[in-house]
Design an enzyme around this catalytic site. Structure first.
Site, PDB file in Angstrom:
ATOM      1  N   GLU A  68       0.790  -1.228   0.000  1.00 46.21           N
ATOM      2  CA  GLU A  68       0.000   0.000   0.000  1.00 46.21           C
ATOM      3  C   GLU A  68       0.826   1.284   0.000  1.00 46.21           C
ATOM      4  O   GLU A  68       0.875   2.005   0.991  1.00 46.21           O
ATOM      5  CB  GLU A  68      -0.961   0.011   1.195  1.00 46.21           C
ATOM      6  CG  GLU A  68      -2.011  -1.062   1.078  1.00 46.21           C
ATOM      7  CD  GLU A  68      -3.193  -0.865   2.020  1.00 46.21           C
ATOM      8  OE1 GLU A  68      -3.175   0.084   2.795  1.00 46.21           O
ATOM      9  OE2 GLU A  68      -4.122  -1.677   1.956  1.00 46.21           O
ATOM     10  N   GLU A 113      -5.715  -8.891   0.847  1.00 43.49           N
ATOM     11  CA  GLU A 113      -6.398  -8.551   2.103  1.00 43.49           C
ATOM     12  C   GLU A 113      -7.862  -8.293   1.807  1.00 43.49           C
ATOM     13  O   GLU A 113      -8.194  -7.570   0.858  1.00 43.49           O
ATOM     14  CB  GLU A 113      -5.820  -7.282   2.743  1.00 43.49           C
ATOM     15  CG  GLU A 113      -4.423  -7.418   3.284  1.00 43.49           C
ATOM     16  CD  GLU A 113      -3.917  -6.121   3.936  1.00 43.49           C
ATOM     17  OE1 GLU A 113      -4.755  -5.282   4.341  1.00 43.49           O
ATOM     18  OE2 GLU A 113      -2.694  -5.964   4.016  1.00 43.49           O
TER      19      GLU A 113
END
Ligand code: GCB
Length: 656
Positions: free
Chosen positions: A411, A504
């Site tokens: 991220e 995720e």
């Protein structure tokens, strides 16, 4: 750097145990020995050991000390201090003299101390750790909550990521010896398998020091059938490469994690100088089209993102917790995890090698934020640290068959133009260091990601039903979360045309909180959302895996969306299952792709269906009256149908 090993030519002395601790309120002479404030356990994070906030949140100099003597039998050897990991920065002093240091909290380093130690008495070992982060550390931290820190803005302490910044001497410390004149310094084993099952094993390495008339002998030993099966020999100066042929190679995989040892002997003339045993596995891993192939066959990753996180010890290495975690992974029928968001201990990687667990090994780069990297020099400084961390990680884990891919980051703000070059260069760096594994990165940008085409597969974190589109809705349950997940996956696939790992997804859940109809934070909501999203994920043939966030609840910085940490675990922080774990266990019992080991796989599938604990729950197992429930009072009918399908090469049906 080699993992410390007791061999006929090497000794390892553990320096773990009770050390002393003091905070550095002002710079002084701590490095010569200091008055302790506390006892401290090594290995462990120091943060959760004491009752005072002043210790928990301390990030400036934290000093550790202990004494050690060098046994007479080891005098005359080369002496090296080795640290498995010290977070975040370390400086090491012996008898007041600086002997080395390291930056980066999750990788090993060592300091040679042969000429510094006093062999006649006690030596004082002092280590200064410091956990100050910045825009150019890996990971970044203390950004004063500026820029695109999103949900992390305003956290205490100020970190732009969602786990507690644990610190201290978090992995093993030892003093080890090698011979003094010449020694084996590094070993890298590369394997290739031909179509007829013959493996070519290349054992390459470096020798430290100097010696006359050096040569190496390498013998390969199968752990399954312990006998020397092949060997090679070469005269060398400082580097060596020995090729070995292994006919009928026993491949490493999830079901049979076959391991070999390369027994390496360094000789000077006829004399044995040094010996080392390097384990390895023979397997191939590559991405082709929309598939990830392990030994040429598609593998679907089912598992979790995780943390090294446990009550009291924080991020400290704990063999008991590691054993428990891997047992639970096997119990829930997971086959893989990502070492989110930093390299895990070498000991855990070795356990994964032995137990057939697939790892995506991640660099400690989480939330790389290009809003803080607009100055090119600052960006370069971060890049240097980031690429060094990857170099060290690959150096450490290259020989681990369990590591099937490198993830360079999690991220980042990959929607900023500067991110493009940064990550493309980084991907190139990793490929130069290791051409045998796919390289990936995990993004949370869907429409506007600019970097994922630099990687072999796309990792994506996406939380429909939690951070957006919460609630069941009035129509079909989770209709908008499902649509959102489908849209994201299709968009990414159209854009990059690469296989996708859903790295995720999930929901927080307070264990014991129930609600009907399901609502956020309840066990029902977490289980229903995750199982529903798995259905959507599996509609997309280009998805190569589903990693639920998270394996277990874990500690974070303090912030209003966190109730005693992140509660997205399928297991509680003390490693007991939430409801979703039982559902996952059943779902994951059935392999996603056709299997070619009908007997073992069928047995593992049936094990779950026949499990008396699962049978008690209507949702987890067929009940009398169900079509799959045989007249024999067991699951004979289902088993017979699956066996026939498997033998015909068809995938078994997913459980209802
Ligand atoms: C993410 C992050 C992970 C967080 C998770 C969450 O996307 O990668 O570190 O813990 O979301 O629970 O918000």
């Amino acid at each position: 750097m080699l993992y410390p090993q007791l061999t006929p030519t090497r000794c390892v002395v553990s320096l773990n145990g009770m050390w002393e601790l003091a905070r550095e309120h002002e710079p002084g002479n701590h490095h010569k020995g200091f008055k302790a404030e506390k006892h401290v356990a090594v290995p462990a994070s120091y943060n959760d050991l004491y009752a005072e906030e002043g210790f928990r949140m301390w990030k400036d100099g934290m000093w550790y000390q202990r004494t050690f003597a060098v046994p007479k039998t080891l005098q005359g050897e080369r002496l090296v201090l080795r640290f498995g990991a010290v977070a975040y920065r370390a400086r090491v002093f012996v008898n007041g003299r600086e002997v080395g240091g390291h930056e980066g909290g999750h990788l090993p380093f060592e300091c040679e101390v042969t000429d510094v130690v006093d062999c006649t008495g006690l030596n004082v070992l002092c280590v200064r750790c410091e956990n100050r982060l910045s825009a150019t550390t890996v990971p970044m931290g203390e950004l004063r909550n500026a820029g695109e820190n999103g949900q992390f803005a305003g956290q205490y302490p100020d970190v732009p990521f969602d786990f507690f910044p644990y610190a201290g001497i978090q992995r093993d410390v030892c003093l080890y010896t090698t011979p003094r004149a010449a020694w084996l310094e590094s070993v890298r084993v590369t394997t290739a398998v031909s179509a007829d099952g013959v493996a070519t094993v290349t054992v390459a390495g470096r020798v430290g020091g100097v010696g006359e008339n050096l040569s190496v002998i390498v013998g390969c030993m199968s752990r399954q059938t312990p006998k020397v099966i092949a060997g090679g020999h070469e005269s060398i100066s400082d580097n060596f490469t020995v090729d070995i042929r292994i006919p009928d190679a026993e491949l490493w995989d999830v079901f049979r994690p076959n391991l070999y040892d390369a027994d390496i002997t360094l000789l000077s003339g006829e004399d044995v100088v040094d010996t080392y045993k390097q384990r390895f596995g023979i397997r191939t891993i590559r991405v082709t089209g929309n598939r990830l192939l392990l030994n040429g066959r598609p593998v679907y990753l089912q598992g979790f993102g995780r943390h090294e996180d446990f009550p009291i010890i924080g991020r400290g290495l704990c063999h008991a917790a590691n054993v428990r975690d891997h047992e639970l992974l096997k119990w829930v029928n997971a086959n893989s995890y990502r070492t989110t968001h930093y390299p895990y201990s070498e000991e855990l990687v070795r356990l994964a090698d032995e137990q057939g667990i697939l790892l995506i090994a991640e660099a400690p780069a989480v939330s790389v934020n290009f809003d803080h990297l607009q100055d090119e020099n600052v960006r370069r400084e971060l890049y240097d640290r980031h690429s060094t961390a990857l170099t060290e990680l690959i150096d450490r884990d290259f020989n681990a068959p369990s590591v099937i891919a490198w993830s360079v980051a999690n991220e980042a703000t990959t929607n900023r133009p500067a991110a493009r070059d940064y990550f493309a260069t980084l991907a190139g760096h990793v490929r130069r260091l290791d051409a045998t594994r796919p390289v990936t990165m995990v993004t949370c940008k869907v429409e506007d990601d600019l970097v994922m085409d630099a990687f072999d597969m796309v990792g994506v974190n996406f939380y429909p039903g939690w951070y957006h589109e919460p609630g069941l809705g009035l129509g079909e349950p989770f209709a908008s979360a499902k649509a959102s997940m489908r849209h994201a996956l299709e968009t990414l696939h159209q854009k990059f045309n690469k296989p996708i790992l859903v790295a995720e997804f999930g929901a927080d859940c307070l264990a014991g909180l129930h609600s009907l109809p399901a609502e956020q934070w309840s066990e029902e909501y977490q289980a229903d959302l995750i199982m529903t999203l798995i259905d959507v994920i599996r509609e997309c043939d280009f998805v190569i895996g589903e990693h639920v966030w998270n394996f277990a609840d874990f500690r974070t910085a303090q912030n209003f969306p966190r109730a005693g940490g992140n509660r997205k675990g399928a297991f509680t922080r003390d490693r007991q299952p939430k409801m979703v774990a039982h559902f996952l266990r059943r779902r994951w019992a059935v392999p996603r792709y056709p299997v070619t080991e009908p007997v073992t796989d069928l047995e593992s599938m049936m094990r779950v269906f026949l499990d008396p604990a699962a049978r008690g729950n209507r949702h987890l197992a067929p009940q009398p009256g169900d079509p799959d429930f045989g007249d024999d009072g067991g699951l004979g009918a289902l088993q017979a149908r699956w066996r026939a399908q498997l033998n015909a090469g068809a995938p078994p049906p997913p459980p209802r």
